[in-house]
Design a protein around this motif. Structure first.
Motif, PDB file in Angstrom:
ATOM      1  N   ASP A  59       0.834  -1.210   0.000  1.00  0.00           N
ATOM      2  CA  ASP A  59       0.000   0.000   0.000  1.00  0.00           C
ATOM      3  C   ASP A  59       0.866   1.256   0.000  1.00  0.00           C
ATOM      4  OD1 ASP A  59      -2.043  -1.743   0.080  1.00  0.00           O
ATOM      5  OD2 ASP A  59      -2.968  -1.024   1.928  1.00  0.00           O
ATOM      6  N   ASP A 112      -6.924   2.659   3.594  1.00  0.00           N
ATOM      7  CA  ASP A 112      -7.713   2.960   2.402  1.00  0.00           C
ATOM      8  C   ASP A 112      -7.312   4.342   1.882  1.00  0.00           C
ATOM      9  OD1 ASP A 112      -9.520   3.305   0.412  1.00  0.00           O
ATOM     10  OD2 ASP A 112     -11.296   3.467   1.700  1.00  0.00           O
ATOM     11  N   SER A 114      -7.804   5.195  -1.444  1.00  0.00           N
ATOM     12  CA  SER A 114      -8.388   5.260  -2.787  1.00  0.00           C
ATOM     13  C   SER A 114      -8.780   6.677  -3.177  1.00  0.00           C
ATOM     14  CB  SER A 114      -9.609   4.342  -2.862  1.00  0.00           C
ATOM     15  OG  SER A 114     -10.547   4.677  -1.850  1.00  0.00           O
ATOM     16  N   ASP A 115      -9.190   7.500  -2.181  1.00  0.00           N
ATOM     17  CA  ASP A 115      -9.617   8.861  -2.503  1.00  0.00           C
ATOM     18  C   ASP A 115      -8.465   9.694  -3.057  1.00  0.00           C
ATOM     19  OD1 ASP A 115      -8.391   8.646  -0.043  1.00  0.00           O
ATOM     20  OD2 ASP A 115      -9.566  10.243   0.899  1.00  0.00           O
ATOM     21  N   TYR A 118      -7.251   8.341  -6.464  1.00  0.00           N
ATOM     22  CA  TYR A 118      -8.192   8.765  -7.510  1.00  0.00           C
ATOM     23  C   TYR A 118      -7.865  10.187  -7.996  1.00  0.00           C
ATOM     24  CZ  TYR A 118     -12.615  10.685  -9.295  1.00  0.00           C
ATOM     25  OH  TYR A 118     -13.565  11.315 -10.040  1.00  0.00           O
ATOM     26  N   THR A 152     -17.974   2.482  -5.557  1.00  0.00           N
ATOM     27  CA  THR A 152     -16.873   2.713  -4.620  1.00  0.00           C
ATOM     28  C   THR A 152     -16.665   1.538  -3.677  1.00  0.00           C
ATOM     29  OG1 THR A 152     -18.375   3.786  -3.069  1.00  0.00           O
ATOM     30  CG2 THR A 152     -17.209   5.205  -4.648  1.00  0.00           C
ATOM     31  N   ASP A 154     -15.405  -2.357  -2.791  1.00  0.00           N
ATOM     32  CA  ASP A 154     -14.545  -3.423  -3.295  1.00  0.00           C
ATOM     33  C   ASP A 154     -15.271  -4.761  -3.179  1.00  0.00           C
ATOM     34  OD1 ASP A 154     -14.272  -4.360  -0.648  1.00  0.00           O
ATOM     35  OD2 ASP A 154     -12.506  -3.101  -0.312  1.00  0.00           O
TER      36      ASP A 154
END
Length: 681
Positions: A59, A112, A114-115, A118, A152, A154
Motif C-alpha cells: 500500500d 484505504d 483510494s480517494d 483517484y 466505490t 470493493d
C-alpha cells in the motif's frame, strides 16, 4: 529473507524522507516554478517507494508510486503546480505518515487511500482539479433516484453485504445532509455514527472516517449500514441529531454494483468468510518473530532504545562521581604529591569525556518539535483565510529529551492562539497600514542554564483594557485594584482557566481553554511563561525552561565569607573597576561598559550577606547576560572556574529569589548557584 532486522532502519529513514517531502513541498508552494525542489521531492518519494516495496508494504509503495508519477509530470513540464495540486500531494504525504506510524506501532501499514489515489490519477491524466475536490474526496450524489457513492465498493465489502442479505439483514445506503450553518460537523458525524452503531453495523463511509473526523467534507456524507431495523426507524433515529437538514435512506441494490458469474461470487464468499475470522495465526507468527528478534544475540543493531529512567539513574551516579572528583582534586592540591596529581588529572580527563557522553545522550534539538509546525501553520492559515509567514530561528538549540516530550502541545496551543487572535485578516492589516502577510516567529535560544522559546507575532496585540474589564466582570479583581497592576500582572489573567477575551468563538481557539493548560505544563517542568504585548504591534509569549542537566560549568565567586556559583553560560566577562567609575542613573548604580550603560547588582544586598566596612577602591564585577540585556554583578573576589553538580534546594526552599540550586564543593562546603536571569529585568 527475514526483513524484521531492517524494520527499525526502514521506519527511521521513512520518517526522514517524509519530513524532507513536507519541507520541500512548503518551499515549492512559495516557488512553484523551481524544478530543483520538485527533483528533491521526487528523490525522497522514489527512495521511499523502493524501500516500501522491498519491505513488502505494498500500500505504501503503491501510493508513493502514484505520487511519484505526478511529480515526474511536474518536472517534465506536463503538469503545472497549483494550490489544489499541492493540497492533494500534502494529503498523500499525510497518509504515508499515518501508514509509517502504523508500522512503527506494530501494525501492517495498510490504509484505504483510494480517494487520494483517484485524485492523483486525475492530475496525472491532465484533468483540472477544483478546490472542492481537495476537501471532498468522493462525490456524493444526493438525488434520491441514485445511490450515493456508486462504484466505490470493493469485492470484499460487496461479498459481506451479500452474506448479510442472505442471513436476513437489511442493507441501506444512507445520505446525511447537514445544515449549512452547522458549526461542529465532526461532532455531528460522531453522533450519527453513535446512533447507527446502536441499530446495526457500518460497512463503509464516504468520505472515510479519518476525513470525516478532520471535517474534510462539505455538508453531506454517506454510510452503508447493515441492520435489522426498518428504513423509516433508522431515518427517525438519525433525524433526532441536531443540525441535520435531511436524511435519505435507500435499500442497497447489490445487482447494480456486481454482475459476475455465480461461481465467482461463491468463491469470493468463501474467501470473505475466511478473512472475517480473526487472524490469530498471523498474530502468533508476529509475536514469535518479535520474540526471536528480541532474543537474537547475534544481531548487529546500531541503535537501541533506553528507558529514560535508566539514564536518570546513570546521571545520578555520575553526579556523585563528580563530587568525589572535586574532593580528590582538592586533596591532591593540598598534599602536592606528584604521582597523585598525575593520577587525579588523568581521572579528571576520562570522567570529563564520560560526562560529555552522558549529557549528550539526553539532549535533543528542538527542531524535532519545530519541524511539524510549518505544515500546521499552512493549514490553519488556509482555514482562517489569513496569510502567514512562519519564521523558525534557533531550531538547533538542544534541550533535555524529557522536556522535549512535554513541550510540543503547549507550543501548538500558543501558535494556534497567535494565528487566530494575534494575526489580523489581510484586509484589516492593509487598513492598519501593515503588510497583508502576518509574521509569526518561533525562536529558541540558550541563556544561562535555561532555554528560552518565544512565539512572536506582529498582529493586533493584547488589549489591557479588555482583560481588566473581563477580570472585573468575573470578579477576579476590583476596578480600584486594577489601577495598580502592571502589564505583566494583567496579561497573567489570560492563563486563568476559562478566561478569554475573544469576541468570536472559533474551532481554532477562543473557548477559554488551552492557555491555562500551557502554563500548568510549563510550570510542571520547572519553567515559566511571560507575555509582552503592544496594541497594534503584536505580542511575544516567552517560555523559560530549565536545562535539566545536573552538571554545569560555573565561575566561583566570594561575597564576604560566602561562596556563590555563577553559570559560565551566563557570563560575558569579568572585570575589576575603580569605585569612582560607578555612576548613578534613575536611582540605579550603573557603569559605562564598552560604550554601553549597564546596571549594577550588588549580591551582598540581594542575598543580605552581613558585610564589614570596605575601604578598597576597586570593585570586582561579573558581566552577565539574558538575551540582549546585560547586568554587572558586584562580588568581593573571583575563585575560579569549576564544574559542579546542580542540586535542588527542595520543596521548602523552591521559591528563593535568584537562586536556582546549590552544589557541594571539593572541600565539602556548599555554594549557592545564582540564577542570573532573575536578576536581569
Amino acid at each position: 529473507m527475514d526483513m524484521d532486522q531492517y524494520l527499525e532502519v526502514f521506519i527511521e529513514e521513512s520518517k526522514e524522507h517524509l519530513q524532507a517531502c513536507n519541507e520541500h513541498l512548503l518551499e515549492l508552494e512559495k516557488d512553484p516554478e523551481n524544478i530543483s525542489i520538485v527533483n528533491e521531492i521526487f528523490r525522497s518519494a522514489h527512495t521511499l517507494k523502493g524501500m516500501s516495496a522491498t519491505m513488502g508494504y505494498d500500500d505504501l509503495a503503491s501510493l508513493t508510486h502514484q505520487m511519484e508519477n505526478v511529480l515526474d509530470g511536474i518536472r517534465n513540464n506536463k503538469i503545472n503546480v497549483s494550490p489544489s495540486l499541492l493540497d492533494i500531494v500534502f494529503k498523500a504525504v499525510d497518509y504515508l505518515e499515518e501508514m509509517i506510524f502504523s508500522i512503527a506501532d506494530g501494525g501492517d501499514g495498510k490504509k484505504d487511500v483510494s480517494d487520494v489515489v483517484y485524485l492523483l490519477k486525475k492530475i496525472e491524466s491532465g484533468e483540472d482539479i477544483k478546490v472542492e475536490d481537495t476537501t471532498v474526496s468522493v462525490e456524493i450524489i444526493t438525488d434520491e433516484n441514485h445511490a450515493p457513492g456508486k462504484n466505490t465498493y470493493d469485492d470484499f465489502e460487496l461479498t459481506v453485504i451479500q452474506q448479510s442479505k442472505e442471513q436476513g439483514f437489511n442493507c441501506y445506503e444512507i445520505t446525511i445532509i447537514l445544515r449549512e450553518d452547522c458549526l461542529l460537523k465532526a461532532a455531528r458525524v460522531f453522533m450519527v455514527f453513535e446512533v447507527l452503531e446502536q441499530v446495526g453495523e457500518i460497512i463503509k463511509s464516504i468520505p472515510s472516517v479519518d476525513q470525516l473526523e478532520e471535517e474534510l467534507f462539505q455538508n453531506e456524507f454517506a454510510v452503508t449500514l447493515v441492520s435489522t431495523e426498518m428504513a423509516e426507524n433508522v431515518k427517525k433515529r438519525i433525524m433526532k441529531v441536531s443540525e441535520i437538514d435531511r436524511v435519505i435512506v435507500q435499500e442497497f441494490q447489490l445487482d447494480s454494483y456486481k454482475n459476475e458469474p455465480q461461481e465467482q461470487i461463491q468463491a469470493k464468499k468463501e474467501v470473505a468468510t475466511t478473512l472475517v475470522v480473526p487472524d490469530e495465526q498471523s498474530k502468533l507468527e508476529k509475536e514469535e518473530n518479535h520474540s526471536a528478534k528480541s532474543n537474537n544475540k547475534n544481531g548487529n543493531h546500531k541503535t537501541i532504545r533506553v528507558n529514560i529512567e535508566r539514564l536518570d539513574i546513570l546521571m545520578n551516579l555520575f553526579e556523585e562521581l563528580v563530587i568525589d572528583r572535586g574532593r580528590l582534586e582538592q586533596i591532591s592540591r593540598d598534599l602536592n604529591h606528584s604521582e597523585l596529581n598525575e593520577t587525579v588529572e588523568r581521572m579528571s580527563r576520562i570522567s570529563g569525556d564520560l560526562q560529555n557522553i552522558i549529557l549528550t545522550m539526553r539532549m535533543v534539538p528542538v527542531e524535532t518539535v519545530f519541524n511539524r509546525f510549518p505544515r500546521m501553520v499552512r493549514q490553519l492559515a488556509k482555514d482562517l483565510h489569513k496569510k502567514i509567514n512562519l519564521q523558525i530561528i534557533g531550531a538547533e538549540t538542544e534541550l533535555d529529551r524529557t522536556v522535549i516530550d512535554e513541550i510540543g502541545d503547549p507550543l501548538v496551543h500558543l501558535l494556534r492562539n497567535a494565528l487566530d487572535h494575534g494575526i489580523e485578516t489581510p484586509t484589516v492589516r492593509v487598513q492598519n497600514g501593515k503588510h497583508e502577510e502576518g509574521t509569526v516567529i518561533l525562536r529558541a535560544y540558550h541563556s544561562g542554564n535555561h532555554v528560552f522559546i518565544e512565539i512572536e507575532d506582529d498582529g493586533a496585540g493584547i488589549s489591557r483594557e479588555k482583560i481588566i474589564q473581563k477580570a472585573i466582570n468575573k470578579e477576579i479583581i476590583t476596578a480600584k485594584s486594577a489601577e495598580t497592576l502592571t502589564d505583566s500582572q494583567v496579561f497573567d489573567f489570560i492563563f486563568s482557566s476559562g478566561f478569554s477575551t475573544a469576541e468570536k468563538i472559533s474551532d481554532v481557539s477562543g473557548r477559554g481553554v488551552g492557555l491555562d493548560v500551557v502554563k500548568n505544563t510549563i510550570e510542571s517542568l520547572g519553567g515559566s511563561i511571560t507575555i509582552r504585548s503592544a496594541v497594534g504591534k503584536g505580542s511575544v509569549f516567552s517560555i523559560q525552561l530549565p536545562l535539566t542537566l545536573s552538571i554545569i560549568s560555573v565561575m566561583l565567586v566570594e561575597v564576604q565569607n560566602e561562596k556563590y556559583a555563577i553559570p559560565l553560560s551566563s557570563i560575558i566577562e569579568t572585570a575589576i573597576i575603580k569605585k569612582s567609575e560607578i555612576l548613578h542613573a534613575h536611582n540605579q548604580k550603573v557603569i559605562d561598559f564598552r560604550g554601553k550603560v549597564i546596571p549594577l547588582v550588588n549580591l551582598k544586598g540581594i542575598f543580605e550577606v552581613p558585610s564589614s566596612t570596605d575601604e578598597d577602591e576597586y570593585v570586582s564585577i561579573v558581566i552577565v547576560k539574558k538575551a540582549d540585556k546585560s547586568a554587572g554583578l558586584i562580588v568581593d573576589s573571583f575563585i575560579g572556574q569549576q564544574e559542579v553538580v546542580l542540586k535542588s534546594l527542595g520543596n521548602y526552599l523552591s521559591n528563593v529569589f535568584a537562586i536556582s540550586g546549590a552544589t557541594i564543593l571539593g572541600d565539602g562546603q556548599v555554594a549557592l548557584i545564582v540564577d542570573c536571569n532573575a536578576l536581569i529585568k
